[in-house]
Design a protein around this motif. Structure first.
Motif, PDB file in Angstrom:
ATOM      1  N   GLY A   4       0.787  -1.224   0.000  1.00 38.36           N
ATOM      2  CA  GLY A   4       0.000   0.000   0.000  1.00 38.36           C
ATOM      3  C   GLY A   4       0.817   1.271   0.000  1.00 38.36           C
ATOM      4  O   GLY A   4       1.966   1.292  -0.413  1.00 38.36           O
ATOM      5  N   PRO A   5       0.222   2.381   0.463  1.00 41.77           N
ATOM      6  CA  PRO A   5       0.845   3.685   0.399  1.00 41.77           C
ATOM      7  C   PRO A   5       2.086   3.780   1.285  1.00 41.77           C
ATOM      8  O   PRO A   5       2.340   2.929   2.130  1.00 41.77           O
ATOM      9  CB  PRO A   5      -0.250   4.641   0.895  1.00 41.77           C
ATOM     10  CG  PRO A   5      -1.238   3.796   1.598  1.00 41.77           C
ATOM     11  CD  PRO A   5      -1.112   2.410   1.030  1.00 41.77           C
ATOM     12  N   ALA A   6       2.840   4.872   1.097  1.00 43.40           N
ATOM     13  CA  ALA A   6       4.111   5.053   1.801  1.00 43.40           C
ATOM     14  C   ALA A   6       3.945   5.033   3.315  1.00 43.40           C
ATOM     15  O   ALA A   6       4.843   4.613   4.028  1.00 43.40           O
ATOM     16  CB  ALA A   6       4.766   6.353   1.354  1.00 43.40           C
ATOM     17  N   ASN A   7       2.815   5.502   3.833  1.00 42.47           N
ATOM     18  CA  ASN A   7       2.623   5.524   5.282  1.00 42.47           C
ATOM     19  C   ASN A   7       2.014   4.227   5.809  1.00 42.47           C
ATOM     20  O   ASN A   7       1.659   4.142   6.974  1.00 42.47           O
ATOM     21  CB  ASN A   7       1.763   6.714   5.693  1.00 42.47           C
ATOM     22  CG  ASN A   7       0.364   6.651   5.109  1.00 42.47           C
ATOM     23  OD1 ASN A   7       0.063   5.807   4.280  1.00 42.47           O
ATOM     24  ND2 ASN A   7      -0.483   7.564   5.538  1.00 42.47           N
ATOM     25  N   ALA A   8       1.892   3.225   4.947  1.00 40.15           N
ATOM     26  CA  ALA A   8       1.313   1.944   5.349  1.00 40.15           C
ATOM     27  C   ALA A   8       2.274   1.196   6.268  1.00 40.15           C
ATOM     28  O   ALA A   8       3.453   1.521   6.372  1.00 40.15           O
ATOM     29  CB  ALA A   8       0.993   1.106   4.121  1.00 40.15           C
ATOM     30  N   CYS A   9       1.744   0.190   6.879  1.00 36.35           N
ATOM     31  CA  CYS A   9       2.537  -0.648   7.778  1.00 36.35           C
ATOM     32  C   CYS A   9       3.435  -1.575   6.980  1.00 36.35           C
ATOM     33  O   CYS A   9       3.197  -1.861   5.822  1.00 36.35           O
ATOM     34  CB  CYS A   9       1.612  -1.494   8.631  1.00 36.35           C
ATOM     35  SG  CYS A   9       0.625  -0.519   9.749  1.00 36.35           S
TER      36      CYS A   9
END
Length: 158
Positions: A4-9
């Motif tokens: 997922g996105p850059a701030n995902a886990c």
């Protein structure tokens, strides 16, 4: 493995240093059938954790936030059988997200990770059970494409 996105886990296999946080998640999410049946001390879980981590047919994963704090966990079991020409079934179990992270996509990311592992193993299906008390979880799993296909039974032995 990042999803997922850059701030995902980041989702990775659990390590011994994650055990205390995993146990806290399990106990925080305990339903009525498990309440008062769990140990109060996280160290009591170490033998079961070590056995799970060393079992070739099972694994426990954690979702780590960018600061590497445990914000979720799940267990996965690869089950052998004759149906579907012997292709494995994959059981997803003990999916828990830290209360302050629910609704942020952590659970969705963990389930997608488990599904990817199941597909890579050639599994015929990914299955799970959810306590009937967890109505919010039932909606979550349906949104992810799971069908409520069976009626389950349990017999407590402790």
């Amino acid at each position: 493995m990042n999803e997922g996105p850059a701030n995902a886990c980041t989702i990775e296999k659990a390590q011994p240093e994650h055990l205390k946080d995993i146990v806290a998640l399990l106990n925080a999410g305990a339903t009525s059938v498990r309440r008062d049946k769990e140990f109060a001390t996280w160290q009591d879980y170490r033998p079961a954790f070590e056995a799970l981590c060393s079992a070739p047919e099972a694994a426990i994963y954690v979702a780590l936030d960018p600061e590497r704090h445990v914000v979720g966990t799940y267990q996965i079991h690869f089950l052998k059988g004759l149906a579907y020409q012997g292709r494995p079934r994959v059981e997803l179990e003990s999916v828990h997200v830290r209360a302050d992270q629910q609704g942020t996509g952590v659970g969705r990311q963990m389930v997608a990770h488990a599904e990817q592992l199941a597909r890579e193993a050639g599994a015929c299906l990914l299955q799970l059970t959810s306590n009937r008390e967890r109505e919010g979880s039932h909606h979550f799993y349906r949104r992810l494409g799971f069908d409520q296909s069976h009626l389950g039974y349990k017999k407590m032995l402790m």
